[in-house]
Design a protein around this motif. Sequence first.
Motif, PDB file in Angstrom:
ATOM      1  N   LYS A 123      11.492   5.986  29.425  1.00 32.68           N
ATOM      2  CA  LYS A 123      12.131   6.642  30.480  1.00 32.68           C
ATOM      3  C   LYS A 123      12.794   7.975  30.505  1.00 32.68           C
ATOM      4  CE  LYS A 123      14.624   2.257  31.323  1.00 32.68           C
ATOM      5  NZ  LYS A 123      15.689   1.311  31.332  1.00 32.68           N
ATOM      6  N   VAL A 124      13.063   8.375  28.898  1.00 36.30           N
ATOM      7  CA  VAL A 124      13.357   9.812  28.914  1.00 36.30           C
ATOM      8  C   VAL A 124      12.147  10.918  28.017  1.00 36.30           C
ATOM      9  CG1 VAL A 124      15.621   9.350  28.595  1.00 36.30           C
ATOM     10  CG2 VAL A 124      14.506   9.630  26.636  1.00 36.30           C
ATOM     11  N   GLY A 125      11.205  10.291  27.961  1.00 35.61           N
ATOM     12  CA  GLY A 125      10.055  11.152  27.293  1.00 35.61           C
ATOM     13  C   GLY A 125       9.795  10.757  25.777  1.00 35.61           C
ATOM     14  N   SER A 126       8.582  10.670  25.385  1.00 36.77           N
ATOM     15  CA  SER A 126       8.443  10.325  24.297  1.00 36.77           C
ATOM     16  C   SER A 126       8.827  11.412  22.973  1.00 36.77           C
ATOM     17  CB  SER A 126       6.774  10.161  23.950  1.00 36.77           C
ATOM     18  OG  SER A 126       5.953  11.407  24.123  1.00 36.77           O
ATOM     19  N   GLY A 127       9.096  12.678  23.362  1.00 37.52           N
ATOM     20  CA  GLY A 127       9.447  13.152  22.303  1.00 37.52           C
ATOM     21  C   GLY A 127      10.934  13.291  22.043  1.00 37.52           C
ATOM     22  N   ALA A 128      11.514  12.545  22.672  1.00 33.49           N
ATOM     23  CA  ALA A 128      13.220  12.633  22.899  1.00 33.49           C
ATOM     24  C   ALA A 128      13.540  11.693  21.257  1.00 33.49           C
ATOM     25  CB  ALA A 128      13.803  11.788  23.927  1.00 33.49           C
ATOM     26  N   ILE A 129      12.831  11.003  21.029  1.00 32.73           N
ATOM     27  CA  ILE A 129      13.382  10.343  19.705  1.00 32.73           C
ATOM     28  C   ILE A 129      12.131  10.276  18.784  1.00 32.73           C
ATOM     29  CG2 ILE A 129      13.915   8.095  18.702  1.00 32.73           C
ATOM     30  CD1 ILE A 129      15.367   7.378  21.450  1.00 32.73           C
ATOM     31  N   CYS A 130      12.307  10.770  17.512  1.00 31.04           N
ATOM     32  CA  CYS A 130      11.196  10.797  16.459  1.00 31.04           C
ATOM     33  C   CYS A 130      11.338   9.607  15.460  1.00 31.04           C
ATOM     34  CB  CYS A 130      11.519  12.059  15.701  1.00 31.04           C
ATOM     35  SG  CYS A 130      10.220  12.303  14.474  1.00 31.04           S
ATOM     36  N   THR A 131      10.074   9.202  15.163  1.00 35.33           N
ATOM     37  CA  THR A 131      10.080   8.018  14.073  1.00 35.33           C
ATOM     38  C   THR A 131      10.040   8.674  12.894  1.00 35.33           C
ATOM     39  OG1 THR A 131       9.121   6.381  15.486  1.00 35.33           O
ATOM     40  CG2 THR A 131       8.865   5.929  13.281  1.00 35.33           C
ATOM     41  N   VAL A 132      10.747   8.202  11.793  1.00 36.14           N
ATOM     42  CA  VAL A 132      10.698   8.891  10.521  1.00 36.14           C
ATOM     43  C   VAL A 132      10.118   7.923   9.496  1.00 36.14           C
ATOM     44  CG1 VAL A 132      11.712  10.045   8.482  1.00 36.14           C
ATOM     45  CG2 VAL A 132      12.415  10.585  10.808  1.00 36.14           C
ATOM     46  N   TRP A 133       9.080   7.877   9.322  1.00 33.57           N
ATOM     47  CA  TRP A 133       8.165   6.643   8.866  1.00 33.57           C
ATOM     48  C   TRP A 133       8.767   6.159   7.534  1.00 33.57           C
ATOM     49  CZ3 TRP A 133       5.607   4.022  12.207  1.00 33.57           C
ATOM     50  CH2 TRP A 133       5.074   4.723  13.317  1.00 33.57           C
ATOM     51  N   GLY A 134       9.025   4.869   7.438  1.00 35.31           N
ATOM     52  CA  GLY A 134       9.448   4.324   6.316  1.00 35.31           C
ATOM     53  C   GLY A 134      11.275   4.313   6.263  1.00 35.31           C
ATOM     54  N   LYS A 135      11.600   5.266   7.170  1.00 38.85           N
ATOM     55  CA  LYS A 135      13.077   5.471   7.222  1.00 38.85           C
ATOM     56  C   LYS A 135      13.822   5.045   8.379  1.00 38.85           C
ATOM     57  CE  LYS A 135      12.926   8.991   3.735  1.00 38.85           C
ATOM     58  NZ  LYS A 135      13.222   8.268   2.381  1.00 38.85           N
ATOM     59  N   GLY A 136      13.306   5.461   9.724  1.00 34.56           N
ATOM     60  CA  GLY A 136      14.219   5.107  10.899  1.00 34.56           C
ATOM     61  C   GLY A 136      13.785   6.012  11.893  1.00 34.56           C
ATOM     62  N   TYR A 137      14.964   6.559  12.628  1.00 29.62           N
ATOM     63  CA  TYR A 137      14.714   7.310  13.672  1.00 29.62           C
ATOM     64  C   TYR A 137      15.704   8.248  13.880  1.00 29.62           C
ATOM     65  CZ  TYR A 137      12.218   3.092  15.623  1.00 29.62           C
ATOM     66  OH  TYR A 137      11.368   2.183  15.762  1.00 29.62           O
ATOM     67  N   ARG A 138      15.443   9.546  14.694  1.00 28.00           N
ATOM     68  CA  ARG A 138      16.269  10.606  14.873  1.00 28.00           C
ATOM     69  C   ARG A 138      15.905  11.143  16.004  1.00 28.00           C
ATOM     70  NH1 ARG A 138      13.574  15.215  14.433  1.00 28.00           N
ATOM     71  NH2 ARG A 138      11.851  15.240  13.069  1.00 28.00           N
ATOM     72  N   MET A 139      17.193  12.096  16.574  1.00 31.78           N
ATOM     73  CA  MET A 139      16.590  12.926  17.819  1.00 31.78           C
ATOM     74  C   MET A 139      15.523  13.864  17.682  1.00 31.78           C
ATOM     75  SD  MET A 139      18.145  11.643  20.712  1.00 31.78           S
ATOM     76  CE  MET A 139      18.097  13.092  21.500  1.00 31.78           C
ATOM     77  N   GLY A 140      14.902  14.274  18.618  1.00 26.95           N
ATOM     78  CA  GLY A 140      14.135  15.394  18.628  1.00 26.95           C
ATOM     79  C   GLY A 140      12.573  14.975  18.241  1.00 26.95           C
ATOM     80  N   PRO A 141      11.578  16.314  18.402  1.00 29.17           N
ATOM     81  CA  PRO A 141      10.226  15.831  18.360  1.00 29.17           C
ATOM     82  C   PRO A 141       9.825  15.947  16.906  1.00 29.17           C
ATOM     83  CG  PRO A 141      10.720  18.235  18.426  1.00 29.17           C
ATOM     84  CD  PRO A 141      12.259  17.543  18.736  1.00 29.17           C
ATOM     85  N   SER A 142       8.636  15.397  16.579  1.00 27.63           N
ATOM     86  CA  SER A 142       8.227  15.212  15.011  1.00 27.63           C
ATOM     87  C   SER A 142       8.240  16.595  14.608  1.00 27.63           C
ATOM     88  CB  SER A 142       6.892  14.419  15.004  1.00 27.63           C
ATOM     89  OG  SER A 142       6.996  13.258  15.508  1.00 27.63           O
ATOM     90  N   LYS A 143       8.305  16.613  13.331  1.00 24.59           N
ATOM     91  CA  LYS A 143       8.252  17.720  12.434  1.00 24.59           C
ATOM     92  C   LYS A 143       6.983  17.791  11.319  1.00 24.59           C
ATOM     93  CE  LYS A 143      12.882  19.032  12.234  1.00 24.59           C
ATOM     94  NZ  LYS A 143      14.135  18.927  11.329  1.00 24.59           N
ATOM     95  N   PRO A 144       6.109  18.833  11.502  1.00 28.99           N
ATOM     96  CA  PRO A 144       4.917  18.630  10.553  1.00 28.99           C
ATOM     97  C   PRO A 144       5.145  18.288   9.099  1.00 28.99           C
ATOM     98  CG  PRO A 144       5.129  20.957  11.448  1.00 28.99           C
ATOM     99  CD  PRO A 144       6.219  19.928  11.962  1.00 28.99           C
TER     100      PRO A 144
END
Length: 83
Positions: A62-83
């Motif tokens: 609904k809001v765009g795939s970049g709104a919520i970032c998956t932090v693998w093995g930890k959970g979720y946070r706001m914002g785009p993925s960081k390298p």
Amino acid sequence: HLVVVYGEEIKLTPIEFDILYLLASNPGRVFSTDEIFEKVWNEKMYEANNTVMVHIRNIRQKVGSGAICTVWGKGYRMGPSKP
């Protein structure tokens, strides 16, 4: 309970809004699926299920795939993925 993306009002369910609000109110903080479940549903999560993941997926659609970032093995946070 209003979400606007690029000037367009987005319709979210109350649970979707609560998840998005939780993440947006804590920028940069990573929440585990258990934490999200416990804070949004106000009850302890006793067994692994994908309830939170399904709601996150719906929010992303609904809001765009970049709104919520998956932090693998930890959970979720706001914002785009960081390298």
